[in-house]
Design an enzyme around this catalytic site. Structure first.
Site, PDB file in Angstrom:
ATOM      1  N   TYR A 178     -27.658 -15.593  15.444  1.00  0.00           N
ATOM      2  CA  TYR A 178     -27.533 -15.990  16.852  1.00  0.00           C
ATOM      3  C   TYR A 178     -27.613 -17.514  16.990  1.00  0.00           C
ATOM      4  CZ  TYR A 178     -28.414 -16.309  21.880  1.00  0.00           C
ATOM      5  OH  TYR A 178     -28.332 -16.628  23.215  1.00  0.00           O
TER       6      TYR A 178
ATOM      7  N   SER B 265     -26.569 -21.835  24.126  1.00  0.00           N
ATOM      8  CA  SER B 265     -27.994 -21.542  24.272  1.00  0.00           C
ATOM      9  C   SER B 265     -28.821 -22.709  23.767  1.00  0.00           C
ATOM     10  CB  SER B 265     -28.356 -20.297  23.455  1.00  0.00           C
ATOM     11  OG  SER B 265     -29.744 -20.069  23.485  1.00  0.00           O
TER      12      SER B 265
HETATM   13  N1  LIG Z   1     -30.619 -14.355  29.111  1.00  0.00           N
HETATM   14  C1  LIG Z   1     -31.060 -15.345  28.380  1.00  0.00           C
HETATM   15  O1  LIG Z   1     -32.272 -15.569  28.289  1.00  0.00           O
HETATM   16  C2  LIG Z   1     -30.106 -16.261  27.658  1.00  0.00           C
HETATM   17  C3  LIG Z   1     -30.597 -17.435  27.113  1.00  0.00           C
HETATM   18  C4  LIG Z   1     -29.747 -18.270  26.424  1.00  0.00           C
HETATM   19  C5  LIG Z   1     -28.395 -17.947  26.321  1.00  0.00           C
HETATM   20  N2  LIG Z   1     -27.925 -16.804  26.873  1.00  0.00           N
HETATM   21  C6  LIG Z   1     -26.490 -16.476  26.705  1.00  0.00           C
HETATM   22  O2  LIG Z   1     -25.926 -16.204  27.957  1.00  0.00           O
HETATM   23  C7  LIG Z   1     -24.922 -15.203  27.826  1.00  0.00           C
HETATM   24  C8  LIG Z   1     -25.227 -14.044  28.778  1.00  0.00           C
HETATM   25  O3  LIG Z   1     -26.531 -13.560  28.465  1.00  0.00           O
HETATM   26  P1  LIG Z   1     -27.211 -12.385  29.287  1.00  0.00           P
HETATM   27  O4  LIG Z   1     -28.671 -12.513  29.079  1.00  0.00           O
HETATM   28  O5  LIG Z   1     -26.665 -12.322  30.653  1.00  0.00           O
HETATM   29  O6  LIG Z   1     -26.734 -11.134  28.428  1.00  0.00           O
HETATM   30  P2  LIG Z   1     -26.668  -9.585  28.800  1.00  0.00           P
HETATM   31  O7  LIG Z   1     -27.280  -9.260  30.106  1.00  0.00           O
HETATM   32  O8  LIG Z   1     -27.129  -8.853  27.575  1.00  0.00           O
HETATM   33  O9  LIG Z   1     -25.099  -9.392  28.933  1.00  0.00           O
HETATM   34  C9  LIG Z   1     -24.255  -9.571  27.842  1.00  0.00           C
HETATM   35  C10 LIG Z   1     -22.846  -9.327  28.313  1.00  0.00           C
HETATM   36  O10 LIG Z   1     -21.971  -9.446  27.177  1.00  0.00           O
HETATM   37  C11 LIG Z   1     -21.162  -8.279  27.117  1.00  0.00           C
HETATM   38  N3  LIG Z   1     -20.860  -7.946  25.738  1.00  0.00           N
HETATM   39  C12 LIG Z   1     -21.731  -7.688  24.729  1.00  0.00           C
HETATM   40  N4  LIG Z   1     -21.061  -7.367  23.620  1.00  0.00           N
HETATM   41  C13 LIG Z   1     -19.733  -7.422  23.935  1.00  0.00           C
HETATM   42  C14 LIG Z   1     -18.558  -7.192  23.216  1.00  0.00           C
HETATM   43  N5  LIG Z   1     -18.575  -6.838  21.928  1.00  0.00           N
HETATM   44  N6  LIG Z   1     -17.366  -7.347  23.850  1.00  0.00           N
HETATM   45  C15 LIG Z   1     -17.324  -7.682  25.161  1.00  0.00           C
HETATM   46  N7  LIG Z   1     -18.428  -7.938  25.895  1.00  0.00           N
HETATM   47  C16 LIG Z   1     -19.605  -7.803  25.284  1.00  0.00           C
HETATM   48  C17 LIG Z   1     -22.022  -7.176  27.738  1.00  0.00           C
HETATM   49  O11 LIG Z   1     -21.219  -6.152  28.266  1.00  0.00           O
HETATM   50  P3  LIG Z   1     -20.924  -4.735  27.575  1.00  0.00           P
HETATM   51  O12 LIG Z   1     -22.188  -4.286  26.921  1.00  0.00           O
HETATM   52  O13 LIG Z   1     -20.490  -3.908  28.727  1.00  0.00           O
HETATM   53  O14 LIG Z   1     -19.813  -5.017  26.610  1.00  0.00           O
HETATM   54  C18 LIG Z   1     -22.669  -7.930  28.883  1.00  0.00           C
HETATM   55  O15 LIG Z   1     -21.802  -7.978  29.985  1.00  0.00           O
HETATM   56  C19 LIG Z   1     -24.908 -14.790  26.362  1.00  0.00           C
HETATM   57  O16 LIG Z   1     -23.907 -15.487  25.672  1.00  0.00           O
HETATM   58  C20 LIG Z   1     -26.284 -15.211  25.885  1.00  0.00           C
HETATM   59  O17 LIG Z   1     -26.317 -15.471  24.496  1.00  0.00           O
HETATM   60  C21 LIG Z   1     -28.752 -15.945  27.541  1.00  0.00           C
END
Ligand SMILES: NC(=O)c1ccc[n+]([C@@H]2O[C@H](COP(=O)([O-])OP(=O)(O)OC[C@H]3O[C@@H](n4cnc5c(N)ncnc54)[C@H](OP(=O)(O)O)[C@@H]3O)[C@@H](O)[C@H]2O)c1
Length: 267
Positions: free
Chosen positions: A157, A144
């Site tokens: 985080y 990130s």
């Molecule tokens: N969206 C943003 O703005 C953003 C910005 C910077 C970085 N990121 C990074 O990009 C990645 C994806 O982000 P996103 O926004 O797409 O997140 P999201 O929609 O909240 O999805 C998170 C995913 O991680 C899984 N997860 C959460 N806890 C888990 C656990 N204990 N074991 C296994 N799986 C788990 C969730 O599935 P379940 O709940 O089904 O387990 C879900 O599939 C993350 O690493 C996030 O930090 C996102």
């Protein structure tokens, strides 16, 4: 050298595939012909996605409902991946908390660190020997822009993503010339679902519309970057600006500015 071509036996593994960027990465890889192993906790969502992608793209999709923050669940998955022909690993699952660590739930903070950092390390180490032996493979790590700087009110985080960012870009130097591609996805805000104003998260409400890019766009540029073995992909102009400020701005200045913004998210 490119990524290994998809075959009937090899797999692209996507963690965090049940929503957001992970679902989009799975769809992007399936559209490019890769059979998949999808990982997350919500089994029904994985099963539904598996059915949709296998029908749409004629690929095999396996699901592994695993809590990656739990070492007893993660261990068997890592052992399995070490024995499989993994063409691509997307270490994408991650969670974030907002607020002061002193006030947040210590067990959830520990689980966040375990998921965002230790699980990334474990799964990468599981597939790396096989990829090096094959002289090919791709590892994408979702870090990130938050990992570029200290962020009060987002400490666990930001620190876990600093690990992800630095581990990824360090590993890449170690495998140079091996045929293994390693790319860091380090986004700013990515809009993972169209928000319903009634129940949009605080992040959705506080971060203005113009700052977001979509998860589909993020997935496409990430896989493109992995194919080209780019060091880091930062989708969208706003993210690039945030990323540069975090990487090159003086920390004494960026920490309080970021901290004040994140304080609103933890409110
Ligand atoms: N969206 C943003 O703005 C953003 C910005 C910077 C970085 N990121 C990074 O990009 C990645 C994806 O982000 P996103 O926004 O797409 O997140 P999201 O929609 O909240 O999805 C998170 C995913 O991680 C899984 N997860 C959460 N806890 C888990 C656990 N204990 N074991 C296994 N799986 C788990 C969730 O599935 P379940 O709940 O089904 O387990 C879900 O599939 C993350 O690493 C996030 O930090 C996102």
């Amino acid at each position: 050298m490119s990524l290994p071509s998809p075959t009937a036996d090899n797999r692209a593994v996507v963690t965090g595939a049940s929503s957001g960027i992970g679902t989009a990465l799975a769809a992007e890889l399936a559209a490019r012909g890769y059979s998949l192993i999808l990982v997350a906790r919500r089994a029904e969502r994985l099963a539904e996605l598996a059915q949709r992608l296998s029908l749409a793209h004629d690929v095999t999709v396996e699901v592994r409902p695993v809590d990656l923050s739990d070492r007893t669940q993660r261990g068997p998955l890592a052992e399995e991946l070490a024995t499989r022909d993994v063409a691509v690993l997307c270490n994408n699952a991650g969670v974030a908390t907002f607020g002061t660590v002193a006030e947040l739930d210590p067990s959830y903070e520990r689980a966040q660190l375990e998921l965002n950092a230790v699980a990334v390390h474990d799964l990468t180490l599981a597939v790396l020997p096989g990829m090096i032996a094959a002289g090919a493979g791709g590892i994408l790590i979702s870090g990130s822009a938050a990992g570029n700087m200290p962020i009060p009110n987002n400490a666990t985080y930001a620190a876990s993503k600093a690990f992800a960012n630095t581990f990824c870009e360090s590993l890449r130097g170690e495998v140079k010339g091996s045929g293994v591609h390693v790319t860091l996805l380090a986004p700013g805000p990515v809009r993972t679902e169209v928000p319903d104003p009634a129940d949009a998260s605080l992040v959705e409400r506080v971060v203005p519309d113009f700052m977001w890019v979509s998860s589909q766009y993020t997935a496409k540029v990430s896989v493109d970057a992995l194919v080209r073995n780019k060091m880091r992909v930062v989708p969208g102009l706003i993210s690039k600006g945030m990323s540069a400020a975090g990487q090159y701005g003086p920390r004494a200045l960026t920490a309080p500015v970021a901290g004040a913004f994140y304080k609103r998210l933890g409110g």
